[in-house]
Design an enzyme around this catalytic site. Structure first.
Site, PDB file in Angstrom:
ATOM      1  N   ASP A 298      41.671  44.263  33.762  1.00  0.00           N
ATOM      2  CA  ASP A 298      40.670  44.220  33.186  1.00  0.00           C
ATOM      3  C   ASP A 298      39.381  44.194  34.614  1.00  0.00           C
ATOM      4  OD1 ASP A 298      40.512  41.698  34.884  1.00  0.00           O
ATOM      5  OD2 ASP A 298      41.434  40.788  33.012  1.00  0.00           O
TER       6      ASP A 298
ATOM      7  N   LYS B 211      39.286  44.903  29.139  1.00  0.00           N
ATOM      8  CA  LYS B 211      40.327  44.341  27.837  1.00  0.00           C
ATOM      9  C   LYS B 211      39.789  43.496  26.595  1.00  0.00           C
ATOM     10  CE  LYS B 211      42.087  40.232  29.706  1.00  0.00           C
ATOM     11  NZ  LYS B 211      43.060  39.319  30.825  1.00  0.00           N
TER      12      LYS B 211
ATOM     13  N   SER C 141      49.879  34.583  33.498  1.00  0.00           N
ATOM     14  CA  SER C 141      50.356  33.520  33.237  1.00  0.00           C
ATOM     15  C   SER C 141      50.940  34.073  31.596  1.00  0.00           C
ATOM     16  CB  SER C 141      48.988  32.865  31.886  1.00  0.00           C
ATOM     17  OG  SER C 141      49.095  31.478  31.812  1.00  0.00           O
ATOM     18  N   THR C 142      50.801  34.271  30.987  1.00  0.00           N
ATOM     19  CA  THR C 142      51.946  34.883  29.449  1.00  0.00           C
ATOM     20  C   THR C 142      52.336  36.433  29.881  1.00  0.00           C
ATOM     21  OG1 THR C 142      50.177  35.272  28.000  1.00  0.00           O
ATOM     22  CG2 THR C 142      50.785  33.266  27.769  1.00  0.00           C
ATOM     23  N   GLY C 143      51.927  36.594  30.645  1.00  0.00           N
ATOM     24  CA  GLY C 143      52.787  38.516  31.090  1.00  0.00           C
ATOM     25  C   GLY C 143      52.283  39.237  30.065  1.00  0.00           C
TER      26      GLY C 143
HETATM   27  C1  R5P Z   1      42.123  36.125  33.058  1.00  0.00           C
HETATM   28  O1  R5P Z   1      41.093  36.981  32.754  1.00  0.00           O
HETATM   29  C2  R5P Z   1      42.705  36.484  34.267  1.00  0.00           C
HETATM   30  O2  R5P Z   1      42.457  37.365  35.326  1.00  0.00           O
HETATM   31  C3  R5P Z   1      44.590  36.977  33.696  1.00  0.00           C
HETATM   32  O3  R5P Z   1      44.384  38.100  33.767  1.00  0.00           O
HETATM   33  C4  R5P Z   1      45.073  36.301  32.821  1.00  0.00           C
HETATM   34  O4  R5P Z   1      44.558  35.131  33.204  1.00  0.00           O
HETATM   35  C5  R5P Z   1      46.221  36.617  32.265  1.00  0.00           C
HETATM   36  O5  R5P Z   1      46.959  36.322  31.579  1.00  0.00           O
HETATM   37  P1  R5P Z   1      48.119  36.392  30.134  1.00  0.00           P
HETATM   38  O6  R5P Z   1      48.627  36.759  31.508  1.00  0.00           O
HETATM   39  O7  R5P Z   1      48.540  35.412  29.769  1.00  0.00           O
HETATM   40  O8  R5P Z   1      47.989  37.520  29.948  1.00  0.00           O
END
Ligand code: R5P
Length: 298
Positions: free
Chosen positions: A174, A197, A227-229
């Site tokens: 992103d 994103k 985080s959740t991936g």
């Molecule tokens: C948010 O902008 C961060 O840079 C990460 O992309 C985000 O925290 C990832 O979260 P998840 O693994 O839950 O998609």
């Protein structure tokens, strides 16, 4: 920074991040002690610090799964102050609550500001690694301590990558990841791109890959937080359709909650590597050297 004080300094670590805190104390050349934590049957915490701390105390605790850790940290900082510490530094390699920097819906708490002010009431200095600052450009705006120092894991990640892959193509999932992916690509002049994103919910994202050739390339996905991936898994899933040689992941803060790893494997990810800002089996890059440099004021 430490050398400005001649009256001694003690680094205090917490049980779940003890090894990293001890490594940091040793790299910075300062004494180490444990914070002793007792959990009462009703869930309250009792913190015990060394009886007579020196004037400068460093508390080292990383803030993934932050709620109870934060409370214990505040208890520890207030206790150190009552015991005579004059300058208290927090080293939190992963700094929590940085993503909630605005009220996305009416009535929501702006947690970044509230937690930032809470920390600033108890700590003089904050040292952290790649904090997730988006709408807030400066760490001291989010956490108004006297000295707010944000260092980056990017040089250490670039050095690690150089030992692992030849001419990889780096990709950030992103726009916010552009800062990290470009910094990791810079030392060896690696090719990189940044996807777009759209977040639809905690566990749902839409990714649009940049117009690049991914076939027969070693792709390394770079992000600050996993985080959740879902962000990285959706990016990997789309990349797989282009026939890359391999897809790896390089993240700073390895939260990897719930079934994140399984999701990433299912999306075609081969290798996952992270720094030890958050303890995780994927940790391969130690941060003690860069944190010690910040502590020393190098
Ligand atoms: C948010 O902008 C961060 O840079 C990460 O992309 C985000 O925290 C990832 O979260 P998840 O693994 O839950 O998609």
């Amino acid at each position: 920074m430490i050398s400005r004080f001649n009256t001694g300094c003690l680094l205090i670590g917490f049980p779940e991040y003890r090894e990293q805190a001890q490594r940091l104390a040793s790299a910075a050349g300062i004494a180490y002690a444990d914070a002793l934590i007792h959990h009462f049957p009703d869930g309250e915490s009792r913190i015990r610090l060394p009886g007579s701390p020196p004037e400068q105390v460093v508390l080292c605790r990383t803030l993934d799964h932050p709620n109870s850790k934060l409370l214990e940290l505040i208890l520890a900082a207030a206790t150190a102050r009552e015991l005579g510490a004059k300058r208290i530094t927090l080293v939190a390699p992963y700094l929590c609550y940085m993503r909630q920097d605005t009220a996305f819906n009416p009535g929501e708490s702006v947690s970044q500001r509230i937690i930032g002010r809470l920390l600033a009431r108890h700590f003089d200095t904050l040292i952290t690694v790649d904090p997730h600052l988006h709408r807030t450009s400066d760490l001291s705006e989010a956490v108004p301590v006297r000295r707010a120092l944000a260092t980056s894991a990017a040089p250490a990640m670039a050095a690690w990558l150089a030992t692992q892959a030849q001419h990889p193509l780096l990709l950030g999932p992103d726009e916010e990841s552009a800062q990290w992916v470009s910094a990791i690509a810079a030392p060896d002049g690696l090719e990189f791109g940044v996807a777009r994103k759209q977040r639809l919910g905690d566990r749902e994202v839409r990714i649009e890959l940049p117009a690049m050739t991914f076939a027969d390339r070693q792709i390394v996905l770079v992000d600050d937080i996993a985080s959740t991936g879902h962000t990285l898994a959706e990016t990997a899933r789309q990349l797989s359709a282009h026939g890359p040689t391999s897809i790896s992941i390089l993240v700073t803060h390895a939260l990897f909650v719930d079934d994140a790893l399984a999701r990433l494997r299912a999306a075609g990810v081969d290798v996952i590597c992270s720094t030890d800002s958050v303890l995780h089996p994927s940790n391969q890059i130690h941060l003690d050297a860069i944190l010690a440099a910040e502590l020393r004021g190098d």
